[in-house]
Each structure stands twice: as structure tokens, then as C-alpha cells.
Design a protein around this motif. Structure first.
Motif, short mmCIF file in Angstrom:
data_model
loop_
_atom_site.label_atom_id
_atom_site.label_comp_id
_atom_site.label_asym_id
_atom_site.label_seq_id
_atom_site.Cartn_x
_atom_site.Cartn_y
_atom_site.Cartn_z
N GLU A 354 -0.85 -20.58 -11.12
CA GLU A 354 -2.32 -20.56 -11.11
C GLU A 354 -2.86 -19.14 -11.15
OE1 GLU A 354 -3.95 -23.39 -11.40
OE2 GLU A 354 -2.02 -24.40 -11.34
N GLY A 355 -2.21 -18.23 -10.40
CA GLY A 355 -2.73 -16.87 -10.28
C GLY A 355 -2.75 -16.13 -11.60
N THR A 356 -1.65 -16.24 -12.35
CA THR A 356 -1.61 -15.53 -13.63
C THR A 356 -2.67 -16.10 -14.57
OG1 THR A 356 0.17 -17.02 -14.30
CG2 THR A 356 0.82 -14.84 -13.54
N ALA A 357 -2.86 -17.42 -14.54
CA ALA A 357 -3.86 -18.04 -15.42
C ALA A 357 -5.27 -17.65 -15.00
CB ALA A 357 -3.69 -19.56 -15.42
N TRP A 358 -5.53 -17.58 -13.69
CA TRP A 358 -6.85 -17.12 -13.23
C TRP A 358 -7.14 -15.71 -13.72
CZ3 TRP A 358 -6.20 -18.56 -7.35
CH2 TRP A 358 -6.40 -19.95 -7.20
N MET A 359 -6.14 -14.84 -13.52
CA MET A 359 -6.37 -13.44 -13.91
C MET A 359 -6.59 -13.33 -15.41
SD MET A 359 -4.03 -11.19 -11.34
CE MET A 359 -2.45 -11.66 -12.00
N HIS A 360 -5.88 -14.14 -16.17
CA HIS A 360 -6.06 -14.11 -17.62
C HIS A 360 -7.48 -14.55 -17.98
CE1 HIS A 360 -4.98 -15.74 -21.85
NE2 HIS A 360 -5.38 -14.49 -21.92
N LYS A 361 -7.95 -15.62 -17.33
CA LYS A 361 -9.31 -16.10 -17.59
C LYS A 361 -10.34 -15.05 -17.22
CE LYS A 361 -8.54 -21.00 -16.80
NZ LYS A 361 -8.63 -22.00 -15.74
N ASP A 377 -12.50 -6.45 -7.17
CA ASP A 377 -11.81 -6.77 -5.91
C ASP A 377 -11.11 -8.12 -5.98
OD1 ASP A 377 -12.58 -4.39 -4.81
OD2 ASP A 377 -14.45 -5.21 -3.99
N LEU A 378 -11.73 -9.04 -6.71
CA LEU A 378 -11.15 -10.38 -6.82
C LEU A 378 -9.81 -10.33 -7.57
CD1 LEU A 378 -11.57 -13.35 -6.18
CD2 LEU A 378 -12.91 -13.58 -8.27
N LEU A 379 -9.80 -9.58 -8.67
CA LEU A 379 -8.55 -9.41 -9.43
C LEU A 379 -7.47 -8.82 -8.54
CD1 LEU A 379 -9.37 -7.89 -12.96
CD2 LEU A 379 -8.01 -9.92 -12.50
N MET A 380 -7.87 -7.79 -7.78
CA MET A 380 -6.91 -7.12 -6.91
C MET A 380 -6.38 -8.09 -5.85
SD MET A 380 -5.51 -4.17 -6.67
CE MET A 380 -6.22 -2.55 -6.71
N ALA A 383 -3.97 -10.55 -7.41
CA ALA A 383 -2.73 -9.88 -7.79
C ALA A 383 -1.86 -9.62 -6.56
CB ALA A 383 -3.05 -8.57 -8.50
N LEU A 384 -2.46 -9.08 -5.51
CA LEU A 384 -1.66 -8.69 -4.34
C LEU A 384 -1.07 -9.89 -3.61
CD1 LEU A 384 -3.80 -5.79 -2.83
CD2 LEU A 384 -1.79 -5.64 -4.27
N SER A 385 -1.64 -11.07 -3.84
CA SER A 385 -1.18 -12.23 -3.09
C SER A 385 0.04 -12.88 -3.70
CB SER A 385 -2.30 -13.26 -3.00
OG SER A 385 -2.48 -13.86 -4.28
N VAL A 405 -1.27 -5.57 -12.70
CA VAL A 405 -2.71 -5.59 -12.44
C VAL A 405 -3.09 -4.53 -11.41
CG1 VAL A 405 -4.58 -7.00 -11.50
CG2 VAL A 405 -2.93 -8.02 -13.07
N ARG A 406 -2.33 -4.45 -10.33
CA ARG A 406 -2.74 -3.50 -9.28
C ARG A 406 -2.69 -2.05 -9.75
NH1 ARG A 406 1.52 -2.88 -4.33
NH2 ARG A 406 1.72 -5.12 -4.44
N THR A 407 -1.67 -1.69 -10.55
CA THR A 407 -1.59 -0.29 -10.97
C THR A 407 -2.65 0.04 -12.02
OG1 THR A 407 0.16 -0.88 -12.50
CG2 THR A 407 0.84 0.03 -10.39
N PHE A 408 -2.94 -0.89 -12.91
CA PHE A 408 -4.01 -0.64 -13.88
C PHE A 408 -5.33 -0.42 -13.14
CE2 PHE A 408 -1.33 -1.94 -17.40
CZ PHE A 408 -1.90 -1.32 -18.49
N LEU A 409 -5.59 -1.27 -12.14
CA LEU A 409 -6.86 -1.15 -11.42
C LEU A 409 -6.89 0.11 -10.57
CD1 LEU A 409 -7.51 -4.82 -10.24
CD2 LEU A 409 -8.51 -3.64 -12.19
N GLN A 410 -5.76 0.44 -9.94
CA GLN A 410 -5.73 1.61 -9.06
C GLN A 410 -5.82 2.92 -9.85
OE1 GLN A 410 -2.11 0.77 -7.01
NE2 GLN A 410 -3.12 -0.29 -5.31
N LYS A 411 -5.17 2.96 -11.00
CA LYS A 411 -5.08 4.23 -11.72
C LYS A 411 -6.21 4.44 -12.72
CE LYS A 411 -0.20 4.48 -10.84
NZ LYS A 411 1.17 4.50 -11.34
N PHE A 412 -6.84 3.36 -13.14
CA PHE A 412 -7.96 3.50 -14.07
C PHE A 412 -9.17 2.71 -13.58
CE2 PHE A 412 -4.03 4.15 -16.40
CZ PHE A 412 -4.28 5.35 -17.04
#
Lengths: 434, 192
Positions: A354-361, A377-380, A383-385, A405-412
Motif C-alpha cells: 500500500e505504501g509504495t502505491a500511495w507514494m506513487h499516487k 511531511d506526509l510522503l516522509m 516512507a519512514l514507516s 524517498v527520504r533522501t530525495f526529500l532531505q537533500k533536495f
């Protein structure tokens, strides 16, 4: 210490026109199977000790010490199996294919040495389904090896006959996960198993099984021939030896290059891959998409197995470096990566399925210009869960999505946050130069 | 692989008297693959590769026949076969074009290649042209990122794709007369 001359790629010239397939005669004429000969003159325990001493770490992604893995096999339980992981499906990874399509006997010699040391009954080379031509090459090489008595013989002083077979997968990334691979080998869907029991205790067909990557096994003849001290003289103290790096994406000369572990990414890009194509360096994935991303200020990152702690990525992975130039839209890049995980999730554990599909959506929505500020924050949070490390899934596939996901969000963060404001332009092309 | 159960509403496939698992295939698989594994079930993937090469897809009837042949439940066969992308359960065109869409290929322009194919042949990924010549698929990483963008045409890898050239190549393939049918397709099929 850097590499003086190619080791794993010694039979594969840098010049494409000179590359060819090394069959039995060519291989043995260039020092092939000398390592096996030397290994067979040693007691099996000595070979294992040599590999432990060499500090050889698994080249398939996790970097687990190869010799240590072998010592987990329970004594005197037979049959026991070796599963060779040639299910190279991580985006950005093509080193094993490149090695085997030119030098298949290098893998077979490594298999023979590992089998001799561990008294393996049967070795299965699990090759991914899409490698049609390579499967044919391997089949021919295995037949040659049988004809010349490398396989199908008893170990001296025992009744155990060692056989080696090619087993083809059929298009599933998850079968590269070691227990998923075993399930697939048994003729089932490639759903990873809960651990324990670990494969060394109950693996393929519920018998003790070692799973090694192609490149790891290809290192063995060299270690046996030249010794553990020689192997350790290359690379860094914790990451010994040569390594195949696959460079792709925005570089002028993508390909497989061999260097000692600990080489700077900038060296690989500039010295070997002909520099960044179409603009300046912006970001790179160090070793397959599940490892996360290196930021613009991490261009000189030393690529070894300790890269994770130093540069906030998951690890070195398969060392398939994907370079992105400054024209790249990283939101689209992340969407591509997350779609990969959503597509390849085996569906067994809910957080991953479910998580990967949510993030894709969500990323689709952001790309379409309908992102909301709280999506960051929701993506993060999603991802972290997910993953085996947070303890919510059986295998590490979700950890890959998590770290990407976390590194893309943290670094950019700025690039993503800018897209979450009102009235955004739709992203269309991943790169302006493509 | 897919974890979605597709084609759930499809009517049960028509049977034919002649088995898909011919005696020749059975003998070949039994002789070559049964000795390799401690359990017969492990021959399932090799067997389906053989069927895929023979028929181009896995007919539904073959799933029943496989269950009998390997001595396992039909559900176990269905469970396994539905997991793997290479085992398509419906017939496809003579040439299956699998265009890689993963990150390295997309960075190097795989979208343009796919768009060009869609435009020229008028099919979306997953569809087959009306003359049953070309099936277009979008797939994840083919493990040839140094040749990005790349695609498989049946079992042959084509790298460094340039949209116009590749489409011309495909047009030539689809225009070629093929009186011998699938088995004579001029691509290198690996028989293992």
C-alpha cells in the motif's frame, strides 16, 4: 590503494570493438581455472579461512562478509546448496550481465571454488528471465565445464557429486531478494520468507543454502591465487578489493568500470565515464535506486561499503551509479523510482504494497500540479514507516523505497517544496536535454 | 510481477482435445529438469519457459495439465504463474516490444521512444496491433542501463534507441511476410 590493472575485467578490454566471449580454450589459456586447481590442493577449511581473511564482502548489495556467511552452514548436513544470485534487476545495475556475457567461466570457476570449500551438492545459477542471450552463453559454458570435469565430479575422499545448473527467472525484481529467490527456485511465486530460519540453516528445499552474488564468486579465483593480503591491499580497511561500478544516466560514456573500493565518485565520472553529459552534476544514485540519492555537495563521495553512514544513504548497494545533470527534474526522477517499487512490490506485506502505491499516487498528483504543502511531511511519514529496518515488512524492498524517498526529500527539500505551492507548472519531461 | 488479479471476469477458456503439454514436451522436461531438483515442482519455471517458447503465451488449459504433470494443485500452479511477468496468460503479437521505462532509460529519453511507437502503431502499452504483429509493453529495468534507452524485441536486446530508427526497424519487421508463423520468427529464441 587504487587499482593497478583490471582484475575482474582482465579479459574484457575497455575498447568495445575488442571485446569478445571467452570460451573454455581462451579462458584456460589466460590463466583460467588455476585458482580452482590451487584451491583443490588445499583442505576445504583452509579455503574458507582464506576467504574470511580476505575481508571479501558480498557484491550483491548488502555487503555481508562472504566468508562469514559460509561459516553459518551447519556441519555434516547434506545435501546443501549454493544459489548464485544473478537476478540483477536493480535499476542502474548491469555489472554481472557485462561480466558473464564476456567471461562466463570466471563465474563458473568461482562457483567451483565455493562449492569445493563448502562441499556443495548442487549449485543453481538463478539468472533473471530478461537475460535471454546471457542464459544461452551460461548454458554453453556450463556444458563446457561439465565436459572438462569441473562439474559432475565427486569431491576427493567423499561420495558427494557437485552439479551446477542454470535456472531462469521470469521477470520479477523481488526474486533478487535471497529468500524470494529460493521460493522462485522451488517453483513458487517469489515471496520472501520470514527469517529465521536463515537460508544457511534451511534454505532451498529446506536444506542448508548459501546465496552469493555473481561478482562475489568471480572474486574467489583471484583471492585463492594471490592471497588474502593481496586482496586487502586494494580498497579501504573495511571494504577490501576491486569492485565493478556500472555508470549510467547522464554521463558521456556509460559502462562498467573496475576500480578499488573507496574510489571517489567524481573520479569514476570524470576519469572513466567521460564526464557529465548535458550540463553540470546535480545528483547521483550510488548503487541502484534503493540506496537513496547523493546530493550536489556529495560529488566526491568515496564509494565503499561505509558510504551509508558518511553520506546519509542506505549503502553502496550494487554500485550501479546513476548520474543526473542539473537539467533533471528530481520530482519526476523520484516518481520514476517510486513507481518502480510500487510495480515490483510483491504484495505480501501491507506497508510495502500500500505504501509504495500511495507514494506513487502522491507523486503523480504533485507532478500534475496538485501537490499540497503538507504532502512533503506526509510522503516522509509514509516512507519512514515502511521496511524491514522499521520492522514493518519481511524483506528489504520497502527499505529501498523508504531510503529513496527520504533522501530525495532531505537533500533536495527546496525543489520538492517549490512544487507543492499553488499554481505549479506541470512537469512533462524528466530532462530538458533528453 | 503483479499482485493484482487481472482478467477476473474473463470467461473460462475454451478447451481443446489436443493437450498443450505434448508428450514431447513432457519427456523433454522430465529428462532434463526433474533430475536437477529434489522436488518436481521446481521444474515449473523451466516448463513454463518451454511453453512460452512454444506457444508465445501460457494457455489456461496448460495450467491444468501442468498441475497433473507435476503432481501439485492447480491453485499452486496458478499462484506461481500469475506472479511472473514473462508468463503472459493471453496471446500476444508476433513481436513483443518491451520498452524499458526505469530511471536510467527515462533519463536518456525512453519516453520519446515509447511515444513514437504509440504514435506510429496506434497502440498503448499492453496492446497489440490489429494485424497481431506488434505487442507493446512498458517494463522495468532490463539490466542494460549503459545502452539506455533500450528495449527487448522478443528476446533480443536493442540498445541506444533513437525513436525514428527504432520505429523504422519495427515497421520493417511487421511488414515482413512470415508464412511459417511464430516458431519461425527471425529472432534468436534461446531454447533451454
Amino acid at each position: 590503494m587504487a587499482l593497478v590493472a583490471p582484475i575482474l575485467l582482465k579479459r574484457i578490454p575497455a575498447e568495445p570493438a575488442q571485446r569478445r566471449l571467452y570460451r573454455w580454450a581462451d579462458y584456460t589459456a589466460t590463466g583460467g581455472y588455476e585458482g580452482l586447481q590451487k584451491a583443490c590442493a588445499m583442505p576445504p577449511g583452509e579455503v574458507i579461512k582464506l576467504v574470511v581473511d580476505s575481508g571479501l564482502r558480498g557484491r550483491g548489495g548488502a555487503g555481508f562478509p562472504c566468508g562469514t556467511k559460509w561459516t553459518f552452514l551447519p556441519k555434516d548436513i547434506h545435501p546443501r546448496y549454493l544459489a548464485v544470485n544473478f537476478d540483477e534487476s536493480e535499476p542502474g545495475t548491469f555489472k554481472d550481465r557485462y561480466l558473464v556475457e564476456h567471461d562466463p567461466h570466471a563465474l563458473l570457476e568461482g562457483i567451483a571454488i565455493a562449492a569445493y570449500a563448502n562441499r556443495i551438492t548442487t549449485s543453481y545459477i538463478y539468472i533473471r528471465g530478461e537475460y535471454h542471450r546471457q542464459a544461452g552463453i551460461l548454458e554453453e559454458a556450463v556444458a563446457e565445464a561439465y565436459a572438462y570435469g569441473i562439474f559432475g565430479r565427486k569431491y576427493p575422499g567423499t561420495d558427494i557429486v557437485h552439479n551446477c545448473y542454470v535456472h531462469r527467472g521470469a521477470g520479477a525484481y523481488i526474486c533478487g531478494e535471497e529468500t524470494g529467490l529460493l521460493e522462485s527456485l522451488e517453483g513458487k511465486r517469489g515471496w520472501p520468507r520470514n527469517k529465521p530460519p536463515f537460508p544457511a540453516v534451511a534454505g532451498a528445499f529446506a536444506k542448508p543454502t548459501i546465496i552469493n552474488n555473481v561478482e562475489t564468486l568471480a572474486c574467489l579465483p583471484h583471492i585463492v591465487l594471490h592471497g588474502s593480503a593481496w586482496f586487502k591491499s586494494m580498497g579501504t580497511p573495511s571494504s577490501a578489493g576491486p569492485k565493478l561500478f556500472g555508470l549510467s544516466g547522464h554521463v558521456n560514456q556509460p559502462g562498467v568500470y573496475e576500480e578499488a573500493l573507496g574510489v571517489k565518485m567524481s573520479t569514476l565520472i570524470e576519469k572513466y565515464a567521460g564526464g557529465v553529459k548535458g550540463g553540470k552534476y546535480k545528483a547521483a544514485i550510488p548503487g541502484g535506486v534503493s540506496m537513496g540519492v547523493l546530493g550536489t555537495d556529495q560529488y566526491h563521495a568515496e564509494l565503499d561499503f561505509d558510504i551509508g553512514k558518511k553520506y546519509n544513504v542506505l549503502g553502496l548497494g550494487t554500485a550501479g551509479v546513476i548520474v543526473m545533470n542539473d537539467q533533471t527534474d528530481l520530482v519526476l526522477a523520484l516518481r520514476n523510482i517510486v513507481r518502480f517499487f510500487a510495480h515490483e512490490s510483491c504484495g505480501q506485506c501491507t506497508p510495502c504494497r500500500e505504501g509504495t502505491a500511495w507514494m506513487h499516487k502522491m507523486l503523480n498528483r504533485i507532478v500534475d500540479g496538485f501537490g499540497r504543502p503538507r504532502d512533503f511531511d506526509l510522503l516522509m511519514e509514509i516512507a519512514l514507516s515502511m521496511g524491514a529496518m522499521p520492522g514493518t515488512t519481511i524483506c528489504g524492498l520497502a527499505d529501498g523505497a523508504n531510503w529513496a524517498v527520504r533522501t530525495f526529500l532531505q537533500k533536495f527539500p527546496e525543489e520538492f517544496k517549490a512544487r507543492l505551492k499553488c499554481g505549479q507548472v506541470r512537469g512533462v519531461e524528466l530532462t530538458a536535454t533528453a | 510481477m503483479t499482485w493484482l488479479v487481472e482478467d477476473r471476469l474473463k470467461p473460462y477458456a475454451a478447451r481443446r482435445a489436443e493437450p498443450y503439454l505434448t508428450d514431447a514436451i513432457k519427456t523433454q522436461v522430465a529428462e532434463k529438469y526433474f533430475p536437477r531438483y529434489p522436488r518436481k515442482q521446481a521444474a515449473l519455471l523451466p516448463l513454463f519457459h518451454r511453453l512460452r517458447q512454444e506457444y508465445g503465451y501460457i494457455p489456461e488449459q496448460a495450467i491444468d495439465e501442468t498441475a497433473d504433470f507435476l503432481g501439485i494443485a492447480r491453485a499452486e500452479v496458478q499462484d506461481a504463474v500469475s506472479f511472473y511477468e514473462e508468463f503472459r496468460l493471453t496471446p500476444s503479437g508476433e513481436y513483443v516490444i518491451s520498452v524499458c521505462r526505469s530511471i536510467s532509460c527515462e533519463l536518456c529519453g525512453s519516453r520519446a521512444v515509447l511515444e513514437r511507437i504509440r504514435h506510429v502503431f496506434g497502440v498503448d502499452p499492453g496492446e497489440t496491433t490489429a494485424d497481431h504483429k506488434i505487442t507493446v509493453l512498458e517494463v522495468e529495468c532490463l539490466g542494460a542501463c549503459e545502452q539506455a534507452p533500450c528495449a527487448l524485441v522478443n528476446e533480443d536486446l536493442h540498445g541506444h534507441l533513437e525513436p525514428d530508427n527504432f520505429v523504422r526497424k519495427l515497421q520493417a519487421l511487421s511488414a515482413a511476410r512470415d508464412d511459417q508463423g511464430r516458431a519461425a520468427a527471425p529472432t534468436g529464441r534461446t531454447h533451454i
